[in-house]
Design a protein around this motif. Structure first.
Motif, PDB file in Angstrom:
ATOM      1  N   ALA A   1       9.454  -2.377  -2.182  1.00 51.90           N
ATOM      2  CA  ALA A   1       8.803  -1.446  -1.249  1.00 51.90           C
ATOM      3  C   ALA A   1       9.114   0.014  -1.540  1.00 51.90           C
ATOM      4  O   ALA A   1       9.016   0.859  -0.655  1.00 51.90           O
ATOM      5  CB  ALA A   1       9.231  -1.781   0.190  1.00 51.90           C
ATOM      6  N   SER A   2       9.483   0.318  -2.776  1.00 51.67           N
ATOM      7  CA  SER A   2       9.875   1.699  -3.076  1.00 51.67           C
ATOM      8  C   SER A   2       8.727   2.539  -3.619  1.00 51.67           C
ATOM      9  O   SER A   2       8.917   3.684  -4.013  1.00 51.67           O
ATOM     10  CB  SER A   2      11.037   1.713  -4.072  1.00 51.67           C
ATOM     11  N   GLY A   3       7.510   1.963  -3.673  1.00 50.20           N
ATOM     12  CA  GLY A   3       6.361   2.696  -4.205  1.00 50.20           C
ATOM     13  C   GLY A   3       6.064   3.957  -3.394  1.00 50.20           C
ATOM     14  O   GLY A   3       6.020   3.927  -2.168  1.00 50.20           O
ATOM     15  N   ALA A   4       5.863   5.071  -4.093  1.00 51.69           N
ATOM     16  CA  ALA A   4       5.602   6.348  -3.427  1.00 51.69           C
ATOM     17  C   ALA A   4       4.123   6.488  -3.093  1.00 51.69           C
ATOM     18  O   ALA A   4       3.258   6.038  -3.835  1.00 51.69           O
ATOM     19  CB  ALA A   4       6.047   7.497  -4.309  1.00 51.69           C
TER      20      ALA A   4
ATOM     21  N   LYS B   1       4.869   4.092   0.501  1.00 49.58           N
ATOM     22  CA  LYS B   1       3.651   3.396   0.937  1.00 49.58           C
ATOM     23  C   LYS B   1       3.889   2.532   2.166  1.00 49.58           C
ATOM     24  O   LYS B   1       3.042   2.420   3.051  1.00 49.58           O
ATOM     25  CB  LYS B   1       3.130   2.498  -0.191  1.00 49.58           C
ATOM     26  N   GLY B   2       5.041   1.889   2.190  1.00 45.92           N
ATOM     27  CA  GLY B   2       5.309   0.918   3.250  1.00 45.92           C
ATOM     28  C   GLY B   2       5.301   1.490   4.646  1.00 45.92           C
ATOM     29  O   GLY B   2       5.131   0.757   5.622  1.00 45.92           O
ATOM     30  N   LEU B   3       5.492   2.814   4.780  1.00 42.31           N
ATOM     31  CA  LEU B   3       5.581   3.417   6.105  1.00 42.31           C
ATOM     32  C   LEU B   3       4.338   4.209   6.490  1.00 42.31           C
ATOM     33  O   LEU B   3       4.300   4.864   7.530  1.00 42.31           O
ATOM     34  CB  LEU B   3       6.826   4.317   6.177  1.00 42.31           C
ATOM     35  N   LEU B   4       3.298   4.134   5.671  1.00 41.08           N
ATOM     36  CA  LEU B   4       2.036   4.793   6.002  1.00 41.08           C
ATOM     37  C   LEU B   4       1.195   3.909   6.923  1.00 41.08           C
ATOM     38  O   LEU B   4       1.255   2.679   6.831  1.00 41.08           O
ATOM     39  CB  LEU B   4       1.232   5.071   4.735  1.00 41.08           C
TER      40      LEU B   4
ATOM     41  N   THR C   1      13.233  -3.889  -0.926  1.00 38.45           N
ATOM     42  CA  THR C   1      13.909  -2.960  -1.834  1.00 38.45           C
ATOM     43  C   THR C   1      13.247  -1.606  -1.644  1.00 38.45           C
ATOM     44  O   THR C   1      12.037  -1.468  -1.783  1.00 38.45           O
ATOM     45  CB  THR C   1      13.808  -3.407  -3.305  1.00 38.45           C
ATOM     46  N   VAL C   2      14.041  -0.600  -1.309  1.00 37.29           N
ATOM     47  CA  VAL C   2      13.504   0.707  -0.944  1.00 37.29           C
ATOM     48  C   VAL C   2      14.214   1.812  -1.722  1.00 37.29           C
ATOM     49  O   VAL C   2      15.277   1.603  -2.312  1.00 37.29           O
ATOM     50  CB  VAL C   2      13.656   0.958   0.571  1.00 37.29           C
ATOM     51  N   SER C   3      13.629   3.001  -1.712  1.00 37.78           N
ATOM     52  CA  SER C   3      14.275   4.163  -2.318  1.00 37.78           C
ATOM     53  C   SER C   3      15.405   4.630  -1.392  1.00 37.78           C
ATOM     54  O   SER C   3      15.289   4.551  -0.162  1.00 37.78           O
ATOM     55  CB  SER C   3      13.267   5.297  -2.505  1.00 37.78           C
ATOM     56  N   LYS C   4      16.471   5.131  -1.985  1.00 39.88           N
ATOM     57  CA  LYS C   4      17.624   5.570  -1.185  1.00 39.88           C
ATOM     58  C   LYS C   4      17.221   6.575  -0.117  1.00 39.88           C
ATOM     59  O   LYS C   4      17.689   6.514   1.021  1.00 39.88           O
ATOM     60  CB  LYS C   4      18.688   6.182  -2.094  1.00 39.88           C
ATOM     61  N   GLU C   5      16.327   7.518  -0.487  1.00 41.88           N
ATOM     62  CA  GLU C   5      15.981   8.576   0.451  1.00 41.88           C
ATOM     63  C   GLU C   5      15.162   8.074   1.634  1.00 41.88           C
ATOM     64  O   GLU C   5      15.012   8.773   2.638  1.00 41.88           O
ATOM     65  CB  GLU C   5      15.219   9.702  -0.265  1.00 41.88           C
ATOM     66  N   HIS C   6      14.626   6.841   1.537  1.00 42.29           N
ATOM     67  CA  HIS C   6      13.797   6.311   2.625  1.00 42.29           C
ATOM     68  C   HIS C   6      14.445   5.131   3.354  1.00 42.29           C
ATOM     69  O   HIS C   6      13.814   4.544   4.232  1.00 42.29           O
ATOM     70  CB  HIS C   6      12.431   5.878   2.089  1.00 42.29           C
ATOM     71  N   LEU C   7      15.666   4.813   2.989  1.00 36.05           N
ATOM     72  CA  LEU C   7      16.331   3.661   3.600  1.00 36.05           C
ATOM     73  C   LEU C   7      16.424   3.809   5.122  1.00 36.05           C
ATOM     74  O   LEU C   7      16.078   2.892   5.877  1.00 36.05           O
ATOM     75  CB  LEU C   7      17.733   3.484   2.996  1.00 36.05           C
TER      76      LEU C   7
ATOM     77  N   SER D   1      17.807  -3.112   0.232  1.00 35.28           N
ATOM     78  CA  SER D   1      18.657  -2.716  -0.892  1.00 35.28           C
ATOM     79  C   SER D   1      17.935  -1.654  -1.693  1.00 35.28           C
ATOM     80  O   SER D   1      16.724  -1.473  -1.571  1.00 35.28           O
ATOM     81  CB  SER D   1      19.012  -3.923  -1.775  1.00 35.28           C
ATOM     82  N   THR D   2      18.674  -0.945  -2.507  1.00 31.93           N
ATOM     83  CA  THR D   2      18.098   0.073  -3.380  1.00 31.93           C
ATOM     84  C   THR D   2      18.421  -0.289  -4.821  1.00 31.93           C
ATOM     85  O   THR D   2      19.308  -1.114  -5.089  1.00 31.93           O
ATOM     86  CB  THR D   2      18.673   1.463  -3.062  1.00 31.93           C
ATOM     87  N   GLN D   3      17.681   0.297  -5.752  1.00 34.78           N
ATOM     88  CA  GLN D   3      17.971   0.044  -7.166  1.00 34.78           C
ATOM     89  C   GLN D   3      19.392   0.511  -7.463  1.00 34.78           C
ATOM     90  O   GLN D   3      19.814   1.582  -7.024  1.00 34.78           O
ATOM     91  CB  GLN D   3      16.977   0.771  -8.068  1.00 34.78           C
TER      92      GLN D   3
END
Length: 521
Positions: free
Chosen positions: A77-80, A171-174, A210-216, A243-245
């Motif tokens: 879920a880390s897609g921008a 994307k996941g939060l739009l 799996t998310v980006s750190k800045e959006h956790l 989790s994040t990468q």
């Protein structure tokens, strides 16, 4: 490669070693061998196609077994969202409403995407949210020209400050869908609802994102916001984890001379290793079955039954195959199969698992036969949905020639193929299906132990990409893709699934497609 003491400290801080970085640089210097395609996988030749009766039977196998299993839905879920709005950003940068009319711009620029965006504007799930903010910031909005109105609307939608900053969202939060009674739903929220239809056990559903750190924090806050609503509506309790990468999956970038590329402060530039890095995250999941599906591949409620029946059938197929594999392994562990049993096992491997046995297998000693069968059978299993090719980008199913000269089924990305080779290019273009990232994974062995997924990665399936940073050309290394090289040594079963199961949102206009509209226009 010149490495300073400061570099060594930077490398160690990421959980990497100097030796690992040196190996990555050697990959740039030596190159990566292209995959050797033999033919495209097709229905009847590597891809199964379920008939209606078989679909129901397999779904029932899963439904009757799920109570005894641990099941997790795993969602990258880390897609921008920035790439979703590429055409909107171009519009902001190229349109001057003071100098030309909107119609003139659309005709001159041949801006098909913006024209479609404008036509469907009121059908976007975020329309009312953006309009409300736009009117608050621009009280004279209704007095503006059509061109300035659209420009102001798009700017409010994408930009920071007084805008909504959608371009910086994951994307996941739009807002993805809008329902008459329950309002706007994000892709994240849809995954919670969808999981109820096929991965819930005793009214409990487990999901991992799996998310980006800045959006956790943002994802956790969104779950807290909608949790009570979704749980009451679905009569289901949700267990979500994130989790994040991992830092040590980053890869070094190099210049065209294959020397580490430096940031302006002199530090080495490391880049995320791509979705293949998520094999580490997946490896941390302790479950019998794991469903994998990208964050942007969701549908509105009215299509979820069609989707869930195929999800259950894929899982049923995995359990059917897994039971046979486990039975063979338990037999082999106790005694050496008879010649007749060996013949039946060989047919099962070739006809149902797409595993070609060595031509001289019959000449192996009993011990080597036993060891070989255990080696090829005792590994993770995945059943992958494959969608008929309609021109969408993405990896496809192919028969390739492996390191032993035998044919095996793999999901192959175009970056792994030598497109300068006319024969390979022809095979690539003959593909009838592509991979929509619709997987069900068997994560444990016949003794109930969790596989170490890192043992089944084909490290030669990485690929090199080219980027431009600060005006300089840079080479970057992408790790073997999660569903490509990272799972290359799994037992793989490919199944045709209908196009309705594949509805990614690559551009904002994809939200106008029927799978994302509660009521079409």
């Amino acid at each position: 490669m010149h490495i300073t003491e400061k570099d060594i400290q930077q490398i160690k801080s990421k959980g990497l070693t100097v030796e690992k970085v040196a190996q990555q640089i050697d990959v740039f210097r030596n190159g990566i061998p292209a995959v050797n395609l033999r033919e495209a996988a097709t229905v009847g030749r590597g891809i199964l196609c379920f008939k209606e009766e078989e679909l129901s039977t397999l779904a029932k196998i899963y439904e009757e077994s799920i109570g005894k299993l641990s099941v997790v839905k795993f969602v990258p879920a880390s897609g921008a969202a920035s790439r979703m709005f590429k055409d909107c950003y171009k519009f902001l940068n190229s349109y001057d409403y003071k100098r030309e009319s909107l119609n003139s711009y659309l005709n001159y620029e041949m801006a098909t995407a913006i024209r479609l965006f404008l036509i469907g504007l009121e059908k976007f799930p975020f329309y009312e949210i953006v309009l409300k903010t736009t009117l608050e910031n621009h009280p004279n909005f209704n007095d503006l020209s059509e061109g300035e109105q659209l420009y102001t609307f798009v700017k409010t939608m994408l930009k920071n400050g007084k805008g909504l900053n959608f371009g910086s969202y994951p994307k996941g939060l739009l807002p993805f869908h809008k329902y008459k009674n329950s309002g706007v739903r994000t892709a994240f929220g849809e995954h919670l609802h969808e999981s109820v239809s096929y991965s819930t056990i005793n009214k409990k559903s487990t999901l991992h994102f799996t998310v980006s750190k800045e959006h956790l924090t943002d994802f956790k806050e969104e779950f807290d916001r909608i949790r009570k609503i979704v749980e009451e509506k679905t009569d289901t309790t949700f267990n979500t984890s994130y989790s994040t990468q991992k830092g040590f999956t980053d890869t070094v970038a190099v210049d065209l001379e294959n020397n580490p590329f430096r940031n302006e402060d002199g530090s080495i530039l490391f880049r995320p290793g791509g979705h293949g890095a998520l094999i580490e995250n997946l490896n941390d999941i302790d479950a019998d079955l794991v469903f994998i599906k990208n964050i942007d591949n969701v549908v509105v409620r009215k299509y979820q039954h069609d989707l869930s029946i195929y999800k259950k059938a894929l899982a049923g197929k995995l359990l059917e195959i897994q039971n046979k594999v486990f039975s063979i392994l338990k037999t082999i562990e106790k005694k050496m199969p008879s010649e007749k049993e060996l013949s039946e096992i060989s047919l099962f491997l070739e006809n149902e698992l797409n595993i070609n046995m060595p031509v001289d297998f019959i000449k192996f000693s009993d011990k080597f036969k036993q060891e070989h069968l255990i080696e090829v059978l005792n590994r993770p299993i995945r059943v992958c949905g494959m969608v008929p090719n309609e021109g969408e980008p993405g990896g496809g199913p192919f028969w390739i020639k492996n390191e032993y000269g035998r044919s095996e089924l793999q999901i192959v990305e175009s970056a792994q193929i030598d497109t300068s080779n006319s024969r390979q290019l022809k095979i690539m273009k003959s593909a009838t299906h592509f991979n929509p990232v619709d997987l069900v994974c068997g994560m444990k062995d016949y003794k109930g132990n969790k596989f170490n997924l890192l043992d089944y990665v084909d490290h030669n399936a990485a690929f090199i990409t080219h980027k431009t940073i600060r005006g300089q050309k840079v080479k970057a290394l992408e790790l073997p893709g999660l569903w490509n090289g990272a799972m290359a040594k799994w037992i793989s079963i490919f199944v045709e699934v209908p196009i309705i199961t594949f509805n990614p949102v690559k551009t904002v206009n994809d939200l106008l497609k029927s799978a994302h509209q509660v009521k079409m226009f």
